[in-house]
Design a protein around this motif. Structure first.
Motif, PDB file in Angstrom:
ATOM      1  N   SER A   1       4.706 -94.054  71.660  1.00 14.87           N
ATOM      2  CA  SER A   1       5.509 -92.839  71.542  1.00 14.87           C
ATOM      3  C   SER A   1       6.261 -92.488  72.816  1.00 14.87           C
ATOM      4  CB  SER A   1       4.611 -91.663  71.136  1.00 14.87           C
ATOM      5  OG  SER A   1       3.676 -91.363  72.158  1.00 14.87           O
ATOM      6  N   THR A   2       6.062 -93.237  73.889  1.00 14.68           N
ATOM      7  CA  THR A   2       6.778 -92.959  75.142  1.00 14.68           C
ATOM      8  C   THR A   2       8.155 -93.613  75.191  1.00 14.68           C
ATOM      9  OG1 THR A   2       5.840 -94.891  76.271  1.00 14.68           O
ATOM     10  CG2 THR A   2       4.610 -92.823  76.428  1.00 14.68           C
TER      11      THR A   2
ATOM     12  N   ALA B   1      -9.759 -84.117  82.579  1.00 17.23           N
ATOM     13  CA  ALA B   1      -8.955 -85.007  81.743  1.00 17.23           C
ATOM     14  C   ALA B   1      -7.540 -84.471  81.600  1.00 17.23           C
ATOM     15  CB  ALA B   1      -9.602 -85.153  80.365  1.00 17.23           C
ATOM     16  N   MET B   2      -6.576 -85.376  81.599  1.00 19.59           N
ATOM     17  CA  MET B   2      -5.187 -84.991  81.381  1.00 19.59           C
ATOM     18  C   MET B   2      -4.902 -84.968  79.886  1.00 19.59           C
ATOM     19  SD  MET B   2      -1.662 -86.806  82.731  1.00 19.59           S
ATOM     20  CE  MET B   2      -1.979 -86.399  84.466  1.00 19.59           C
ATOM     21  N   GLU B   3      -4.210 -83.951  79.449  1.00 19.33           N
ATOM     22  CA  GLU B   3      -3.831 -83.864  78.037  1.00 19.33           C
ATOM     23  C   GLU B   3      -2.907 -85.013  77.664  1.00 19.33           C
ATOM     24  OE1 GLU B   3      -4.860 -81.769  75.767  1.00 19.33           O
ATOM     25  OE2 GLU B   3      -6.111 -80.567  77.113  1.00 19.33           O
ATOM     26  N   SER B   4      -3.074 -85.516  76.454  1.00 19.80           N
ATOM     27  CA  SER B   4      -2.252 -86.642  75.998  1.00 19.80           C
ATOM     28  C   SER B   4      -0.773 -86.305  76.042  1.00 19.80           C
ATOM     29  CB  SER B   4      -2.653 -87.055  74.580  1.00 19.80           C
ATOM     30  OG  SER B   4      -3.965 -87.584  74.565  1.00 19.80           O
ATOM     31  N   GLU B   5      -0.416 -85.071  75.672  1.00 21.04           N
ATOM     32  CA  GLU B   5       0.986 -84.682  75.664  1.00 21.04           C
ATOM     33  C   GLU B   5       1.568 -84.707  77.076  1.00 21.04           C
ATOM     34  OE1 GLU B   5       3.169 -84.215  73.286  1.00 21.04           O
ATOM     35  OE2 GLU B   5       1.629 -84.828  71.870  1.00 21.04           O
ATOM     36  N   THR B   6       0.766 -84.316  78.057  1.00 24.71           N
ATOM     37  CA  THR B   6       1.234 -84.341  79.439  1.00 24.71           C
ATOM     38  C   THR B   6       1.447 -85.779  79.898  1.00 24.71           C
ATOM     39  OG1 THR B   6       0.026 -82.295  79.930  1.00 24.71           O
ATOM     40  CG2 THR B   6       0.677 -83.676  81.801  1.00 24.71           C
ATOM     41  N   ALA B   7       0.481 -86.636  79.603  1.00 23.91           N
ATOM     42  CA  ALA B   7       0.605 -88.043  79.982  1.00 23.91           C
ATOM     43  C   ALA B   7       1.807 -88.689  79.306  1.00 23.91           C
ATOM     44  CB  ALA B   7      -0.673 -88.798  79.618  1.00 23.91           C
ATOM     45  N   ARG B   8       1.997 -88.369  78.040  1.00 21.32           N
ATOM     46  CA  ARG B   8       3.132 -88.930  77.292  1.00 21.32           C
ATOM     47  C   ARG B   8       4.454 -88.495  77.915  1.00 21.32           C
ATOM     48  NH1 ARG B   8       1.690 -87.135  72.846  1.00 21.32           N
ATOM     49  NH2 ARG B   8       0.804 -89.024  71.945  1.00 21.32           N
ATOM     50  N   ALA B   9       4.560 -87.223  78.261  1.00 24.41           N
ATOM     51  CA  ALA B   9       5.805 -86.713  78.849  1.00 24.41           C
ATOM     52  C   ALA B   9       6.077 -87.363  80.211  1.00 24.41           C
ATOM     53  CB  ALA B   9       5.725 -85.197  78.982  1.00 24.41           C
TER      54      ALA B   9
ATOM     55  N   ARG C   1       7.114 -91.022  79.526  1.00 23.07           N
ATOM     56  CA  ARG C   1       8.440 -91.058  78.900  1.00 23.07           C
ATOM     57  C   ARG C   1       9.533 -90.750  79.912  1.00 23.07           C
ATOM     58  NH1 ARG C   1      11.018 -90.849  74.046  1.00 23.07           N
ATOM     59  NH2 ARG C   1       9.081 -90.889  72.833  1.00 23.07           N
ATOM     60  N   GLY C   2       9.294 -89.775  80.780  1.00 21.63           N
ATOM     61  CA  GLY C   2      10.296 -89.427  81.776  1.00 21.63           C
ATOM     62  C   GLY C   2      10.611 -90.578  82.712  1.00 21.63           C
ATOM     63  N   VAL C   3       9.575 -91.307  83.133  1.00 17.41           N
ATOM     64  CA  VAL C   3       9.781 -92.457  84.013  1.00 17.41           C
ATOM     65  C   VAL C   3      10.521 -93.572  83.279  1.00 17.41           C
ATOM     66  CG1 VAL C   3       8.596 -94.272  85.299  1.00 17.41           C
ATOM     67  CG2 VAL C   3       7.827 -91.903  85.497  1.00 17.41           C
ATOM     68  N   ILE C   4      10.125 -93.839  82.045  1.00 21.04           N
ATOM     69  CA  ILE C   4      10.761 -94.908  81.269  1.00 21.04           C
ATOM     70  C   ILE C   4      12.231 -94.599  81.011  1.00 21.04           C
ATOM     71  CG2 ILE C   4      10.791 -95.982  78.975  1.00 21.04           C
ATOM     72  CD1 ILE C   4       7.702 -95.811  79.042  1.00 21.04           C
ATOM     73  N   GLU C   5      12.523 -93.365  80.646  1.00 18.96           N
ATOM     74  CA  GLU C   5      13.915 -92.998  80.378  1.00 18.96           C
ATOM     75  C   GLU C   5      14.755 -93.095  81.642  1.00 18.96           C
ATOM     76  OE1 GLU C   5      13.663 -89.143  78.607  1.00 18.96           O
ATOM     77  OE2 GLU C   5      13.230 -89.938  76.592  1.00 18.96           O
ATOM     78  N   ALA C   6      14.194 -92.688  82.768  1.00 19.79           N
ATOM     79  CA  ALA C   6      14.949 -92.724  84.020  1.00 19.79           C
ATOM     80  C   ALA C   6      15.248 -94.153  84.456  1.00 19.79           C
ATOM     81  CB  ALA C   6      14.184 -91.986  85.116  1.00 19.79           C
ATOM     82  N   ALA C   7      14.310 -95.064  84.221  1.00 14.36           N
ATOM     83  CA  ALA C   7      14.518 -96.458  84.629  1.00 14.36           C
ATOM     84  C   ALA C   7      15.724 -97.061  83.930  1.00 14.36           C
ATOM     85  CB  ALA C   7      13.270 -97.281  84.350  1.00 14.36           C
ATOM     86  N   GLY C   8      15.927 -96.681  82.680  1.00 20.81           N
ATOM     87  CA  GLY C   8      17.135 -97.099  81.973  1.00 20.81           C
ATOM     88  C   GLY C   8      17.145 -98.527  81.479  1.00 20.81           C
ATOM     89  N   VAL C   9      15.987 -99.182  81.462  1.00 19.61           N
ATOM     90  CA  VAL C   9      15.898-100.554  80.962  1.00 19.61           C
ATOM     91  C   VAL C   9      14.678-100.656  80.048  1.00 19.61           C
ATOM     92  CG1 VAL C   9      17.051-101.627  82.932  1.00 19.61           C
ATOM     93  CG2 VAL C   9      14.557-101.284  82.986  1.00 19.61           C
ATOM     94  N   PRO C  10      14.620-101.670  79.170  1.00 21.24           N
ATOM     95  CA  PRO C  10      13.423-101.845  78.340  1.00 21.24           C
ATOM     96  C   PRO C  10      12.175-101.918  79.212  1.00 21.24           C
ATOM     97  CG  PRO C  10      15.181-103.305  77.617  1.00 21.24           C
ATOM     98  CD  PRO C  10      15.647-102.703  78.895  1.00 21.24           C
TER      99      PRO C  10
END
Length: 355
Positions: free
Chosen positions: A229-230, A192-200, A203-212
């Motif tokens: 939280s992402t 299982a992947m840790e929730s914090e890892t999945a969130r990070a 979040r990194g992909v969403i921030e990089a995309a730069g759009v809603p």
């Protein structure tokens, strides 16, 4: 519930992504004609490899080539014909979109697989899913982030008056978090992947995309708080799979938008009730189903309104915070049913805006 500006108009409806058939020009005409408030870039997986969710998204990756091997996508040593096909299909879709919607001035939604679903689907050159190697997963997420940023820019260049809304499809997210992704032998599962890892990663992909960005997950155990939280603006889910109202209510109250999957992706069997409760045979229903057995706009609107009322939120907020959609993609539907469902969702959104 916080006040905010949503990246879609009041009473909007849209599709989740996939449609039946292989004619992208016709698919885009249908979407632009039926979903005037929030059209999306249609996906046609019937066109074959490279048009599927994983292949289509893998074609966007930067410096991480992929290929088909034994009908599965895996990381490749160098770009080849499979990757060229995926990229050619996307380029053709974007060119067709520019031709038909160059002057469109609203919001256009595009879709791609998310980093967790890609990690659970793409294979390493040595075998096994990328999910087995945390370093490979980080590299994959970074490549996807860069690729999506370029993809968003490519859409914006072709539609200079439009604004872009990104949807990340994460059907595998709950299984990744729960450690339920099976190994190739079928005798075990990946850790299982840790929730914090999945969130990070998200979040990194969403921030990089730069759009809603909307995160779509059609499972029954959608991790709503993690998604919120992402930095995602909304979650897209199938209302028929919502079993607990409290987590959804808390997420919406905290400011998350909802793409409410309220219309089934296929008609019920003859004699079974439609989503509004009427039978498809035996007597005349109070509200007759629309073409191809699709639910009517009144039935779809009632389903969304009923959920909203059970959550206890004011109806005045409903049409602003919620977008009406089919329950999931429509690739397996008949063309007539798919078109009728999109029209029913569109008109349901308008009904909800009349409150």
């Amino acid at each position: 519930m916080s006040d905010r500006d949503w990246p879609w108009p009041v009473g909007a409806a849209t599709g989740i992504g996939s449609l039946p058939g292989t004619d992208v020009a016709e698919a885009q005409r249908i979407v632009l004609g039926e979903l005037t408030a929030l059209p999306h870039l249609p996906e046609l997986p019937a066109r074959g490899p490279g048009a599927d969710l994983i292949g289509r998204t893998a074609g966007l990756l930067v410096e991480l080539p992929v290929e088909l091997y034994a009908a599965r996508w895996r990381v490749a040593p160098r770009p080849g014909k499979d990757l060229r096909r995926a990229r050619d299909l996307m380029e053709r879709d974007l060119d067709q979109l520019a031709e038909q919607a160059e002057e469109y001035a609203g919001t256009i939604k595009i879709q791609a697989g998310g980093p967790l679903t890609l990690a659970a689907s793409l294979e390493l050159p040595i075998g096994g899913r990328m999910l087995r190697d945390p370093g490979a997963v980080r590299d994959l997420a970074g490549s996807l982030a860069e690729g999506l940023r370029g993809h968003v820019e490519a859409v914006a260049r072709r539609m200079p008056r439009a604004t872009v809304l990104l949807q990340l499809d994460e059907p595998s997210l709950p299984t990744v978090l729960a450690g339920r992704v099976p190994t190739e032998s079928g005798l075990g599962t990946y850790r299982a992947m840790e929730s914090e890892t999945a969130r990070a990663l998200l979040r990194g992909v969403i921030e990089a995309a730069g759009v809603p960005t909307v995160v779509h997950c059609c499972a029954s155990d959608v991790p709503l708080e993690l998604i919120r939280s992402t930095g995602a603006v909304a979650v897209a889910l199938d209302l028929s799979r919502v079993t607990e109202l409290d987590p959804l209510g808390e997420a919406l109250d905290a400011g998350l938008g909802l793409l409410a999957g309220a219309a089934p992706t296929s008609p019920p069997p003859v004699g079974q009730p439609t989503p509004g409760g009427q039978s498809t045979s035996g007597g005349r229903p109070a509200t007759a189903p629309s073409a191809g057995g699709a639910p009517t706009s009144a039935q779809v609107a009632d389903r969304v309104r009923g959920l909203w009322d059970r959550l206890g939120f004011p109806r005045a907020q409903l049409a602003e915070q919620v977008v009406v959609t089919p329950a999931c993609g429509l690739a397996g539907a008949t063309p007539a049913y798919a078109r009728a469902v999109l029209a029913a969702c569109r008109d349901a959104g308008r009904r909800l805006a009349e409150v």
